[in-house]
Write an enzyme that holds these catalytic residues in place. Structure first.
Site, short mmCIF file in Angstrom:
data_model
loop_
_atom_site.label_atom_id
_atom_site.label_comp_id
_atom_site.label_asym_id
_atom_site.label_seq_id
_atom_site.Cartn_x
_atom_site.Cartn_y
_atom_site.Cartn_z
N HIS A 11 -25.32 55.06 0.82
CA HIS A 11 -25.57 53.67 1.20
C HIS A 11 -27.05 53.46 1.52
O HIS A 11 -27.58 54.08 2.45
CB HIS A 11 -24.71 53.33 2.42
CG HIS A 11 -24.85 51.94 2.91
ND1 HIS A 11 -25.18 51.65 4.22
CD2 HIS A 11 -24.71 50.74 2.29
CE1 HIS A 11 -25.22 50.34 4.38
NE2 HIS A 11 -24.95 49.77 3.23
N ARG A 12 -27.71 52.65 0.71
CA ARG A 12 -29.16 52.43 0.82
C ARG A 12 -29.89 53.77 0.77
O ARG A 12 -30.90 53.96 1.45
CB ARG A 12 -29.51 51.64 2.08
CG ARG A 12 -28.75 50.32 2.19
CD ARG A 12 -29.11 49.53 3.42
NE ARG A 12 -28.05 48.56 3.71
CZ ARG A 12 -27.93 47.85 4.83
NH1 ARG A 12 -28.85 47.99 5.78
NH2 ARG A 12 -26.93 47.03 5.01
N GLU A 38 -26.34 53.31 -3.55
CA GLU A 38 -26.31 51.84 -3.50
C GLU A 38 -27.61 51.37 -2.89
O GLU A 38 -28.15 52.02 -1.99
CB GLU A 38 -25.11 51.39 -2.65
CG GLU A 38 -24.97 49.88 -2.48
CD GLU A 38 -25.69 49.33 -1.26
OE1 GLU A 38 -25.76 48.09 -1.11
OE2 GLU A 38 -26.24 50.13 -0.45
N ASP A 40 -30.22 47.47 -2.30
CA ASP A 40 -30.27 46.00 -2.31
C ASP A 40 -31.53 45.49 -2.97
O ASP A 40 -32.61 46.08 -2.80
CB ASP A 40 -30.24 45.48 -0.87
CG ASP A 40 -29.11 46.09 -0.06
OD1 ASP A 40 -27.98 45.63 -0.20
OD2 ASP A 40 -29.37 47.05 0.71
N HIS A 53 -33.20 45.02 2.24
CA HIS A 53 -31.91 44.43 2.58
C HIS A 53 -32.02 43.07 3.27
O HIS A 53 -31.28 42.14 2.96
CB HIS A 53 -31.12 45.38 3.48
CG HIS A 53 -29.81 44.83 3.95
ND1 HIS A 53 -29.68 44.09 5.11
CD2 HIS A 53 -28.57 44.90 3.40
CE1 HIS A 53 -28.42 43.73 5.26
NE2 HIS A 53 -27.73 44.20 4.24
N GLU A 113 -26.98 46.05 -5.47
CA GLU A 113 -26.49 44.83 -4.82
C GLU A 113 -27.52 43.73 -4.96
O GLU A 113 -28.66 43.87 -4.51
CB GLU A 113 -26.17 45.05 -3.35
CG GLU A 113 -25.64 43.78 -2.70
CD GLU A 113 -25.30 43.88 -1.24
OE1 GLU A 113 -25.23 42.82 -0.57
OE2 GLU A 113 -25.12 45.01 -0.75
N LYS A 115 -29.00 40.80 -3.57
CA LYS A 115 -29.05 40.34 -2.17
C LYS A 115 -30.05 39.20 -2.07
O LYS A 115 -31.16 39.35 -1.54
CB LYS A 115 -29.47 41.52 -1.28
CG LYS A 115 -29.40 41.27 0.20
CD LYS A 115 -27.98 41.37 0.71
CE LYS A 115 -27.96 41.23 2.22
NZ LYS A 115 -26.58 41.28 2.73
N ASP A 234 -23.73 56.28 4.94
CA ASP A 234 -25.12 56.53 5.28
C ASP A 234 -25.45 58.01 5.26
O ASP A 234 -26.63 58.37 5.31
CB ASP A 234 -25.42 55.99 6.69
CG ASP A 234 -25.19 54.51 6.83
OD1 ASP A 234 -25.31 53.79 5.82
OD2 ASP A 234 -24.89 54.06 7.96
#
Length: 246
Positions: A11-12, A38, A40, A53, A113, A115, A234
């Site tokens: 995640h990120r 992933e 943003d 983000h 994503e 965003k 994370d």
């Protein structure tokens, strides 16, 4: 055609260990064994897609104010690492092209994503698709997602075959109809709101369910037992170890 998504997606990047949505975080995710990440994407004032983000600069950089008033050159001068740890001083907000180049070199799959800053839903999606079509030809290792239905509609219109994830937090009553209209490939849902029943309802549409953000091994195991296909975490390395020890 969307290929097999791994059970754990960084995640990120790996934001427990490095400043989120930076090249350092992506390298860390790969070092921890993540096969997918992933991140943003938003636009600078002058329309450059960058990986960040928040609608504002304050939390993850040493800048201040809203994203939609900073141009690319000014953004690239900001420090996006010191807030996390002094070891990451000088880390920058990366361009989408930099992230795509790095992910490709590390053989990572990506969930992009969209965003958008409010009011830029269609513009951001169109820009992301343009860059992906130029710099990321492998749709089998790509998922584009968004909470914003106008963004997803734009993606589907411009790239009919591209794998699409419909992000849900507080689902509207007609979420299933929207997913059908979008021809969404996955449903990406808030793990904290899920029960066995809700996951079953999502899975009844025939779509894989991906849950965000899961950092506890016990919760991950529970979600998988309900039929969730993958979780965003994370800490991909730590979660993998802890799940293996269960």
């Amino acid at each position: 055609m969307l290929s097999m998504i791994p059970r754990l997606i960084g995640h990120r990047g790996a934001k427990e260990s490095a400043p989120e949505n930076t090249l350092a975080s992506i390298r860390e995710a790969a070092a921890q064994g993540a096969a997918w990440i992933e991140f943003d994407v938003m636009l600078t004032r002058d329309g450059v897609p960058v990986v960040i983000h928040d609608d504002t600069l304050d939390r993850t950089t040493d800048g201040h104010g809203p994203m939609n008033v900073v141009d690319h050159a000014a953004l690239k001068r900001l420090d996006a690492g010191s807030w996390f740890d002094s070891r990451f001083a000088g880390e920058r907000v990366p361009d989408l092209t930099e992230v795509l180049d790095l992910a490709r070199s590390l053989t990572l799959g990506i969930n992009v994503e969209v965003k958008p800053f409010p009011g830029q839903e269609e513009e951001t999606a169109a820009t992301v698709i343009s860059f992906l079509q130029r710099y990321w030809p492998d749709n089998g290792r790509l998922l584009v997602s968004s909470f914003e239905v106008p963004s997803l509609e734009t993606v589907r219109r411009l790239a009919p075959a591209l794998p699409l994830g419909y992000l849900l937090w507080d689902p509207p009553a007609d979420w299933a109809a929207i997913a059908g209209r979008l021809r969404a490939d996955t449903l990406n849902v808030d793990q904290e709101r899920q029960t066995a029943r809700s996951v079953a309802e999502y899975r009844a549409t025939g779509r894989p369910v991906l849950a965000y953000t899961v950092n506890d091994a016990g919760r991950a195991a529970e979600l998988f037992s309900w039929g969730v296909s993958a979780v965003f975490t994370d800490a991909p390395g730590r979660l993998q170890r802890e799940m293996g020890a269960m």
